[in-house]
Motif scaffolding. Structure first.
Motif, PDB file in Angstrom:
ATOM      1  N   GLU A  41       0.819  -1.212   0.000  1.00 51.01           N
ATOM      2  CA  GLU A  41       0.000   0.000   0.000  1.00 51.01           C
ATOM      3  C   GLU A  41       0.857   1.268   0.000  1.00 51.01           C
ATOM      4  OE1 GLU A  41      -0.842  -1.412   3.993  1.00 51.01           O
ATOM      5  OE2 GLU A  41      -1.274   0.667   4.543  1.00 51.01           O
ATOM      6  N   GLN A  42       0.331   2.275  -0.670  1.00 48.15           N
ATOM      7  CA  GLN A  42       0.963   3.590  -0.640  1.00 48.15           C
ATOM      8  C   GLN A  42      -0.152   4.632  -0.691  1.00 48.15           C
ATOM      9  OE1 GLN A  42       4.910   4.641  -2.296  1.00 48.15           O
ATOM     10  NE2 GLN A  42       3.716   5.594  -3.921  1.00 48.15           N
ATOM     11  N   HIS A  43      -0.228   5.433   0.321  1.00 51.11           N
ATOM     12  CA  HIS A  43      -1.317   6.400   0.453  1.00 51.11           C
ATOM     13  C   HIS A  43      -0.874   7.760  -0.095  1.00 51.11           C
ATOM     14  CE1 HIS A  43      -3.946   3.839   2.958  1.00 51.11           C
ATOM     15  NE2 HIS A  43      -2.804   3.262   3.282  1.00 51.11           N
ATOM     16  N   PRO A  44      -1.823   8.691  -0.262  1.00 50.77           N
ATOM     17  CA  PRO A  44      -1.456  10.018  -0.770  1.00 50.77           C
ATOM     18  C   PRO A  44      -0.427  10.715   0.121  1.00 50.77           C
ATOM     19  CG  PRO A  44      -3.838   9.716  -0.830  1.00 50.77           C
ATOM     20  CD  PRO A  44      -3.282   8.538  -0.097  1.00 50.77           C
ATOM     21  N   GLU A  45       0.325  11.610  -0.508  1.00 53.74           N
ATOM     22  CA  GLU A  45       1.382  12.344   0.200  1.00 53.74           C
ATOM     23  C   GLU A  45       0.821  13.455   1.089  1.00 53.74           C
ATOM     24  OE1 GLU A  45       3.844  14.028  -2.820  1.00 53.74           O
ATOM     25  OE2 GLU A  45       4.740  12.112  -3.381  1.00 53.74           O
ATOM     26  N   THR A  46      -0.393  13.887   0.788  1.00 49.22           N
ATOM     27  CA  THR A  46      -0.911  15.113   1.394  1.00 49.22           C
ATOM     28  C   THR A  46      -0.823  15.167   2.920  1.00 49.22           C
ATOM     29  OG1 THR A  46      -2.464  15.030  -0.422  1.00 49.22           O
ATOM     30  CG2 THR A  46      -2.829  16.759   1.202  1.00 49.22           C
ATOM     31  N   PHE A  48       1.281  13.875   4.996  1.00 51.01           N
ATOM     32  CA  PHE A  48       2.667  14.101   5.431  1.00 51.01           C
ATOM     33  C   PHE A  48       3.088  15.548   5.160  1.00 51.01           C
ATOM     34  CE2 PHE A  48       2.480   9.563   4.139  1.00 51.01           C
ATOM     35  CZ  PHE A  48       2.717   8.993   5.382  1.00 51.01           C
ATOM     36  N   ARG A  49       2.765  16.014   3.951  1.00 49.13           N
ATOM     37  CA  ARG A  49       3.125  17.396   3.606  1.00 49.13           C
ATOM     38  C   ARG A  49       2.423  18.381   4.538  1.00 49.13           C
ATOM     39  NH1 ARG A  49       5.826  18.027  -1.126  1.00 49.13           N
ATOM     40  NH2 ARG A  49       5.870  16.250  -2.559  1.00 49.13           N
ATOM     41  N   ARG A  50       1.144  18.128   4.749  1.00 50.88           N
ATOM     42  CA  ARG A  50       0.340  19.036   5.564  1.00 50.88           C
ATOM     43  C   ARG A  50       0.901  19.124   6.995  1.00 50.88           C
ATOM     44  NH1 ARG A  50      -3.438  18.986   8.952  1.00 50.88           N
ATOM     45  NH2 ARG A  50      -5.086  20.544   8.911  1.00 50.88           N
ATOM     46  N   LEU A  51       1.261  17.968   7.533  1.00 52.55           N
ATOM     47  CA  LEU A  51       1.744  17.955   8.914  1.00 52.55           C
ATOM     48  C   LEU A  51       3.078  18.690   9.041  1.00 52.55           C
ATOM     49  CD1 LEU A  51       1.162  16.911  11.773  1.00 52.55           C
ATOM     50  CD2 LEU A  51       2.548  14.911  11.232  1.00 52.55           C
ATOM     51  N   VAL A  52       4.004  18.433   8.127  1.00 47.90           N
ATOM     52  CA  VAL A  52       5.320  19.084   8.226  1.00 47.90           C
ATOM     53  C   VAL A  52       5.192  20.586   7.947  1.00 47.90           C
ATOM     54  CG1 VAL A  52       7.683  19.106   7.309  1.00 47.90           C
ATOM     55  CG2 VAL A  52       6.523  16.931   7.726  1.00 47.90           C
ATOM     56  N   GLU A  53       4.278  20.940   7.057  1.00 48.48           N
ATOM     57  CA  GLU A  53       4.059  22.375   6.799  1.00 48.48           C
ATOM     58  C   GLU A  53       3.480  23.081   8.020  1.00 48.48           C
ATOM     59  OE1 GLU A  53       1.682  22.294   3.254  1.00 48.48           O
ATOM     60  OE2 GLU A  53       3.416  21.704   2.011  1.00 48.48           O
ATOM     61  N   TYR A 226       1.512   4.878   7.461  1.00 47.86           N
ATOM     62  CA  TYR A 226       1.361   5.055   6.013  1.00 47.86           C
ATOM     63  C   TYR A 226       0.126   5.858   5.608  1.00 47.86           C
ATOM     64  CZ  TYR A 226       4.556   1.110   6.413  1.00 47.86           C
ATOM     65  OH  TYR A 226       5.588   0.299   6.779  1.00 47.86           O
ATOM     66  N   ASP A 227      -0.969   5.679   6.351  1.00 55.13           N
ATOM     67  CA  ASP A 227      -2.218   6.343   5.942  1.00 55.13           C
ATOM     68  C   ASP A 227      -2.425   7.681   6.651  1.00 55.13           C
ATOM     69  OD1 ASP A 227      -2.818   5.618   8.512  1.00 55.13           O
ATOM     70  OD2 ASP A 227      -4.665   4.545   8.027  1.00 55.13           O
ATOM     71  N   GLY A 228      -1.450   8.129   7.427  1.00 55.85           N
ATOM     72  CA  GLY A 228      -1.557   9.425   8.101  1.00 55.85           C
ATOM     73  C   GLY A 228      -2.039   9.342   9.540  1.00 55.85           C
ATOM     74  N   THR A 229      -2.391   8.143  10.015  1.00 52.70           N
ATOM     75  CA  THR A 229      -2.758   8.007  11.429  1.00 52.70           C
ATOM     76  C   THR A 229      -1.521   8.281  12.287  1.00 52.70           C
ATOM     77  OG1 THR A 229      -4.347   6.286  10.853  1.00 52.70           O
ATOM     78  CG2 THR A 229      -3.748   6.462  13.181  1.00 52.70           C
ATOM     79  N   HIS A 251      -4.733  12.386  13.551  1.00 48.36           N
ATOM     80  CA  HIS A 251      -4.522  12.095  12.130  1.00 48.36           C
ATOM     81  C   HIS A 251      -3.906  13.299  11.433  1.00 48.36           C
ATOM     82  CE1 HIS A 251      -5.084  10.483   8.115  1.00 48.36           C
ATOM     83  NE2 HIS A 251      -5.385   9.322   8.678  1.00 48.36           N
ATOM     84  N   ALA A 252      -2.895  13.017  10.614  1.00 41.47           N
ATOM     85  CA  ALA A 252      -2.157  14.099   9.952  1.00 41.47           C
ATOM     86  C   ALA A 252      -2.986  14.811   8.898  1.00 41.47           C
ATOM     87  CB  ALA A 252      -0.879  13.532   9.311  1.00 41.47           C
ATOM     88  N   SER A 253      -4.117  14.233   8.494  1.00 41.03           N
ATOM     89  CA  SER A 253      -4.917  14.878   7.441  1.00 41.03           C
ATOM     90  C   SER A 253      -5.685  16.083   7.967  1.00 41.03           C
ATOM     91  CB  SER A 253      -5.884  13.878   6.812  1.00 41.03           C
ATOM     92  OG  SER A 253      -6.792  13.444   7.794  1.00 41.03           O
ATOM     93  N   HIS A 254      -5.922  16.156   9.272  1.00 40.74           N
ATOM     94  CA  HIS A 254      -6.712  17.290   9.758  1.00 40.74           C
ATOM     95  C   HIS A 254      -6.204  17.898  11.067  1.00 40.74           C
ATOM     96  CE1 HIS A 254      -8.598  13.675  11.515  1.00 40.74           C
ATOM     97  NE2 HIS A 254      -8.774  14.449  12.569  1.00 40.74           N
ATOM     98  N   GLN A 255      -5.091  17.414  11.591  1.00 43.46           N
ATOM     99  CA  GLN A 255      -4.558  18.027  12.817  1.00 43.46           C
ATOM    100  C   GLN A 255      -3.141  18.544  12.548  1.00 43.46           C
ATOM    101  OE1 GLN A 255      -5.803  14.450  15.005  1.00 43.46           O
ATOM    102  NE2 GLN A 255      -6.305  15.831  16.698  1.00 43.46           N
ATOM    103  N   SER A 256      -2.804  19.634  13.213  1.00 43.68           N
ATOM    104  CA  SER A 256      -1.487  20.238  13.007  1.00 43.68           C
ATOM    105  C   SER A 256      -0.498  19.652  14.016  1.00 43.68           C
ATOM    106  CB  SER A 256      -1.577  21.757  13.203  1.00 43.68           C
ATOM    107  OG  SER A 256      -1.856  22.028  14.564  1.00 43.68           O
TER     108      SER A 256
END
Ligand code: SF4
Length: 367
Positions: A41-46, A48-53, A226-229, A251-256
């Motif tokens: 499996e490989q999930h979207p990059e978003t 990871f990018r969002r969290l580091v940004e 891998y999935d942003g958890t 989750h990295a998709s919605h938390q800073s």
């Protein structure tokens, strides 16, 4: 950033953040702890990018550690994350299985570009890796990589202190690199595909061994899977298999990062596991079993709201505050070799190879 400096901050909560960027890997090592393959499996990059940004100068981790699978399959992502992290003062580390070194190949341009961006490059090598990428090829590539990145190290894994293969490999690395490249030695464990191999025994997951507490040093740096958890615990094999509810940080998709870090540092249950340890916490605050070993005892706390309520009440009391402060001083005031001494037995001192006082970078950790 020398391996010794990484070891020196290893027990500082939230001084590091692990990113598992992909489960995918072109190698097929028989013992792979993440059960990776070229089609994993490989999930979207978003996320990871969002969290580091979301890192800022005040709360960013000292060190961003990227691994996989094979992190350098996403070379552009590694480069971008390292650059973004550096813009706020974080340094970066990438661990690779060196697939690109096979058959004396040249470093692919995207891989070279990514390696140039990180502060520390670590190469993994053991008897199973060597069947996929030869030792001479790894050494040849590592000489080239040393010209691209300020610090490198080897992660060598064997069957234990008296493993003759491991001794030979350590000797070869020391000779080849003239004792200038630090080495972190680990023990092969029956996790991931390693479960199907006979003869591997679990690595004891113990922290600083001071009775009656048993601090867990894997709940000091969070892990983004891998999935942003985001997990509070960086024991990747365990959290992926069991997904323990009490260790899910967000989750990295919605938390800073500042939000996640705040929760990581403040939640009393995490503080108690970090400095008092799961066996102490289970024995004192839970009605469940407390004879299942460190991680087993920790898993019994998942969903035990009453145990967490008692832990919270205790750490907010005067005596709890004093005990936590004393235990925290003990856990955090260690030098850079303490981490490897616990895991690497007689090879623990090899993390100091190549260290010179002049290498020391300004400490930037603030709790
Ligand atoms: S004791 Fe808990 S926090 Fe520590 S490694 Fe095991 S599961 Fe993770």
């Amino acid at each position: 950033m020398h391996l010794l400096e990484i070891g020196a901050i290893r027990n500082k909560p939230a001084a590091g953040l692990y990113l598992a960027l992909t489960r995918r890997c072109p190698l097929s090592c028989a013992h792979c702890s993440t059960d990776s393959s070229s089609t994993s499996e490989q999930h979207p990059e978003t996320p990871f990018r969002r969290l580091v940004e979301s890192f800022d100068h005040e709360t960013r981790p000292d060190l961003l550690l990227m691994s996989g699978g094979e992190a350098l399959l996403r070379a552009a992502l590694v480069a971008d994350l390292a650059r973004t992290a550096r813009s706020v003062g974080s340094r970066s580390y990438v661990l690779s299985g060196m697939w690109f070194a096979r058959e004396s190949r040249r470093l692919p341009a995207p891989v070279s570009a990514a390696i140039r961006e990180v502060d520390h490059f670590a190469a993994s090598l053991d008897e199973f890796h060597e069947r996929e990428v030869g030792r001479a090829d790894v050494f040849r590539a590592m000489h080239r990589i040393r010209e691209l990145v300020p610090q490198v190290s080897f992660q060598l894994t064997g069957r234990g202190d008296d493993d003759p293969y491991l001794q030979g490999l350590v000797d070869d690395v020391r000779r080849e690199f003239d004792d200038q490249v630090p080495i972190l030695v680990g023990t092969l464990s029956p996790i991931g595909r390693g479960r199907q191999l006979g003869g591997l025994t679990p690595t004891p997951s113990s922290g600083v061994p001071v009775a009656p507490v048993d601090p867990c040093d894997r709940i000091t740096w969070p892990l983004v899977t891998y999935d942003g958890t985001v997990y509070a615990c960086c024991n990747q094999d365990l959290v992926e298999r069991r997904m323990p509810e009490h260790l899910i940080l967000g989750h990295a998709s919605h938390q800073s990062w500042p939000e996640l870090r705040e929760k990581f540092l403040r939640r009393e249950l995490y503080r108690a596991l970090r400095v008092l340890g799961p066996s102490f916490v289970a024995a004192r605050f839970s009605d469940g079993p407390c004879d299942k070993g460190m991680c087993g005892n920790c898993l019994t706390l998942s969903g035990d709201a009453e145990a967490e309520r008692k832990v919270t009440e205790y750490l907010r009391s005067d005596s709890g505050r004093q005990v936590e402060a004393a235990a925290r001083r003990m856990v955090e005031q260690v030098d850079g070799t303490a981490f490897s001494d616990r895991r690497s037995g007689r090879y623990g001192g090899l993390v100091s190879l190549g260290w010179e006082e002049a290498d020391r970078e300004q400490p930037s950790y603030t709790s």
